[in-house]
Design a protein around this motif. Structure first.
Motif, short mmCIF file in Angstrom:
data_model
loop_
_atom_site.label_atom_id
_atom_site.label_comp_id
_atom_site.label_asym_id
_atom_site.label_seq_id
_atom_site.Cartn_x
_atom_site.Cartn_y
_atom_site.Cartn_z
N LEU A 1 39.04 -20.64 -35.51
CA LEU A 1 39.97 -20.24 -36.57
C LEU A 1 41.40 -20.26 -36.02
O LEU A 1 41.62 -20.13 -34.82
CB LEU A 1 39.64 -18.82 -37.05
CG LEU A 1 38.27 -18.63 -37.71
CD1 LEU A 1 37.98 -17.15 -37.90
CD2 LEU A 1 38.21 -19.37 -39.04
N PRO A 2 42.41 -20.40 -36.89
CA PRO A 2 43.80 -20.39 -36.42
C PRO A 2 44.17 -19.06 -35.77
O PRO A 2 43.73 -18.00 -36.23
CB PRO A 2 44.61 -20.61 -37.70
CG PRO A 2 43.66 -21.19 -38.69
CD PRO A 2 42.31 -20.63 -38.35
N ARG A 3 44.98 -19.13 -34.73
CA ARG A 3 45.40 -17.90 -34.06
C ARG A 3 46.09 -16.96 -35.04
O ARG A 3 45.89 -15.73 -34.97
CB ARG A 3 46.35 -18.22 -32.90
CG ARG A 3 46.91 -16.96 -32.24
CD ARG A 3 47.67 -17.21 -30.98
NE ARG A 3 48.10 -15.94 -30.37
CZ ARG A 3 48.45 -15.80 -29.10
NH1 ARG A 3 48.46 -16.85 -28.29
NH2 ARG A 3 48.82 -14.61 -28.64
N SER A 4 46.90 -17.50 -35.95
CA SER A 4 47.63 -16.64 -36.89
C SER A 4 46.67 -15.81 -37.74
O SER A 4 46.90 -14.62 -38.01
CB SER A 4 48.53 -17.48 -37.79
OG SER A 4 47.77 -18.45 -38.50
N LEU A 5 45.57 -16.43 -38.16
CA LEU A 5 44.58 -15.71 -38.97
C LEU A 5 43.86 -14.65 -38.14
O LEU A 5 43.68 -13.52 -38.58
CB LEU A 5 43.57 -16.71 -39.54
CG LEU A 5 42.42 -16.12 -40.36
CD1 LEU A 5 42.95 -15.38 -41.58
CD2 LEU A 5 41.46 -17.24 -40.78
N VAL A 6 43.48 -15.02 -36.93
CA VAL A 6 42.78 -14.08 -36.05
C VAL A 6 43.68 -12.89 -35.71
O VAL A 6 43.27 -11.73 -35.77
CB VAL A 6 42.31 -14.79 -34.77
CG1 VAL A 6 41.70 -13.79 -33.79
CG2 VAL A 6 41.30 -15.88 -35.11
N GLU A 7 44.93 -13.18 -35.38
CA GLU A 7 45.85 -12.12 -35.01
C GLU A 7 46.19 -11.21 -36.19
O GLU A 7 46.43 -10.01 -36.03
CB GLU A 7 47.12 -12.72 -34.40
CG GLU A 7 47.80 -11.83 -33.39
CD GLU A 7 48.59 -12.61 -32.36
OE1 GLU A 7 48.81 -12.05 -31.27
OE2 GLU A 7 48.99 -13.75 -32.64
N ALA A 8 46.19 -11.78 -37.39
CA ALA A 8 46.45 -10.97 -38.58
C ALA A 8 45.37 -9.92 -38.79
O ALA A 8 45.64 -8.83 -39.31
CB ALA A 8 46.56 -11.87 -39.82
N ARG A 9 44.14 -10.22 -38.37
CA ARG A 9 43.04 -9.27 -38.53
C ARG A 9 42.84 -8.39 -37.31
O ARG A 9 42.49 -7.21 -37.45
CB ARG A 9 41.74 -10.02 -38.83
CG ARG A 9 41.69 -10.73 -40.17
CD ARG A 9 41.92 -9.80 -41.35
NE ARG A 9 40.98 -8.71 -41.43
CZ ARG A 9 39.87 -8.72 -42.15
NH1 ARG A 9 39.57 -9.78 -42.87
NH2 ARG A 9 39.07 -7.67 -42.19
N LEU A 10 43.05 -8.94 -36.10
CA LEU A 10 42.76 -8.17 -34.89
C LEU A 10 43.98 -7.44 -34.33
O LEU A 10 43.83 -6.54 -33.51
CB LEU A 10 42.20 -9.07 -33.79
CG LEU A 10 40.94 -9.88 -34.09
CD1 LEU A 10 40.40 -10.51 -32.80
CD2 LEU A 10 39.87 -9.04 -34.75
N GLY A 11 45.18 -7.85 -34.75
CA GLY A 11 46.38 -7.31 -34.14
C GLY A 11 46.84 -8.18 -32.99
O GLY A 11 46.25 -9.23 -32.71
N PRO A 12 47.90 -7.79 -32.28
CA PRO A 12 48.46 -8.61 -31.20
C PRO A 12 47.42 -8.94 -30.13
O PRO A 12 46.66 -8.07 -29.71
CB PRO A 12 49.58 -7.72 -30.63
CG PRO A 12 49.91 -6.76 -31.72
CD PRO A 12 48.65 -6.52 -32.46
#
Length: 358
Positions: free
Chosen positions: A42-53
């Protein structure tokens, strides 16, 4: 040095990411200095949006699950080819990831629901944990029941799952004989926040009912119900905002998707783990698009039937205004049902923290 956990997240849909997000949130709350790394297709932006930094992000090509064709169908030919290509070079993938795990000084690998990361963690002598509501070996067995060309691959997948030091089988789940571990009775996550009163400030005054269409990036045709205006407002993905009916884009509202789901009168979606779990936790009525031949679906729907009312659509073309109105009436008349238990991530978090302590 702070503890560093690598989360390996399947890129098949977004349900695995949603499951992982609940675990990560619990870990961050219990251990504020924790460093979270992720590996996913998955795109990092999507993963980071859900998991945080994230302390780091590793792109992955080794867990795309099943390859889908338009209309929520599994592309059997491409799926078979994907696994044959992956396993023809499996040793290299494992060695590469094991080297990354070592170089990044990972203390624990948590996989949802891949097996390559578990093999790599074992090779790097780093403890690992598997969390899953499904397993790829069982799905392949169901989709390719008489395919001798995949039997060795399916065996390798089962062996990979066996590398996990800890394992949690999530609720709801499909049967997974090769995956042995702790069976959770509580689903991951909690009830959404009903923001209906605040939501009304953004809706046209004539709105009588709110229907959320939750299909994410899935390639499905726009349903007929969006073609005519009515007092029912449809909250839709960005690509359907131009429909002539009474619609509003989900992205145009200052609320999380989770809270919009809790605030809608009816949800229309497919029967994936993430949406089924949220519907059950909220006791929310829904219309779900059937996925013929999908081995996980009967188990998810059987679990949902105890916690929330739902109807089934064989195709999205059946989503007409009369069908929507019937579903809204049924939702208003449905009696109370057994509330699904949430918070299953707390049990996983406690086990992971204990494992980090050694």
């Amino acid at each position: 040095m702070p503890d560093r956990i690598l989360f390996d997240i399947s890129a098949h849909g977004r349900g695995h990411l949603a499951q992982t997000a609940a675990i990560v949130a619990g870990l961050r709350a219990s251990k504020p200095g924790l460093q979270v790394l992720a590996r996913s297709g998955l795109p990092r932006s999507l993963v980071e949006a859900r998991l945080g930094p994230l302390a780091d992000f590793l792109p992955s090509q080794t867990d795309h699950g099943l390859i889908m064709s338009p209309g929520l169908q599994v592309d059997l030919t491409r799926t078979r080819f994907y696994y044959q290509e992956l396993h023809a070079d499996l040793a290299r993938h494992i060695t590469k990831l094991a080297s990354q795990v070592t170089a990044l000084k990972i203390d624990l690998v948590v996989s949802n629901a891949g097996y390559v990361a578990l093999e790599a963690a074992s090779a790097a002598r780093v403890p690992s944990c598997l969390v899953c509501s499904l397993s790829w070996d069982e799905l392949l067995l169901a989709l390719f029941p008489h395919d001798d060309g995949l039997s060795a691959i399916i065996d390798d997948i089962a062996k990979g799952y066996g590398r996990a030091d800890l394992c949690f089988r999530l609720a709801p789940r499909m049967p997974m004989p090769a995956v042995r571990g702790v069976d959770l009775t509580a689903a991951l996550g909690t009830r959404g926040k009903n923001v209906r009163r605040a939501l009304l400030d953004y809706l046209p005054s004539q709105t009588a009912s709110v229907v959320l269409l939750a299909f994410g990036d899935w390639d499905v045709a726009r349903p007929p119900a969006l073609e005519t205006r009515s007092e029912t407002l449809f909250l839709v993905p960005h690509r359907w905002r131009s429909a002539p009916g009474h619609v509003m884009g989900v992205e145009d509202l200052p609320f999380t998707f989770r809270d919009l789901l809790a605030s809608a009168d009816l949800v229309v979606s497919k029967s994936g783990y993430g949406i089924v779990t949220e519907l059950a936790l909220d006791g929310k009525a829904s219309l779900l698009l059937e996925r013929p031949g999908w081995p996980e679906e009967p188990h998810l729907l059987n679990w949902l039937s105890r916690h929330a009312p739902f109807g089934l659509l064989s195709e999205l073309a059946e989503l007409t205004m009369p069908r929507v109105q019937d579903a809204l009436r049924s939702a208003r008349l449905s009696g109370s049902m057994e509330q699904a238990l949430g918070g299953g991530e707390r049990q996983i978090v406690r086990a992971l923290l204990d494992h980090l302590k050694g």
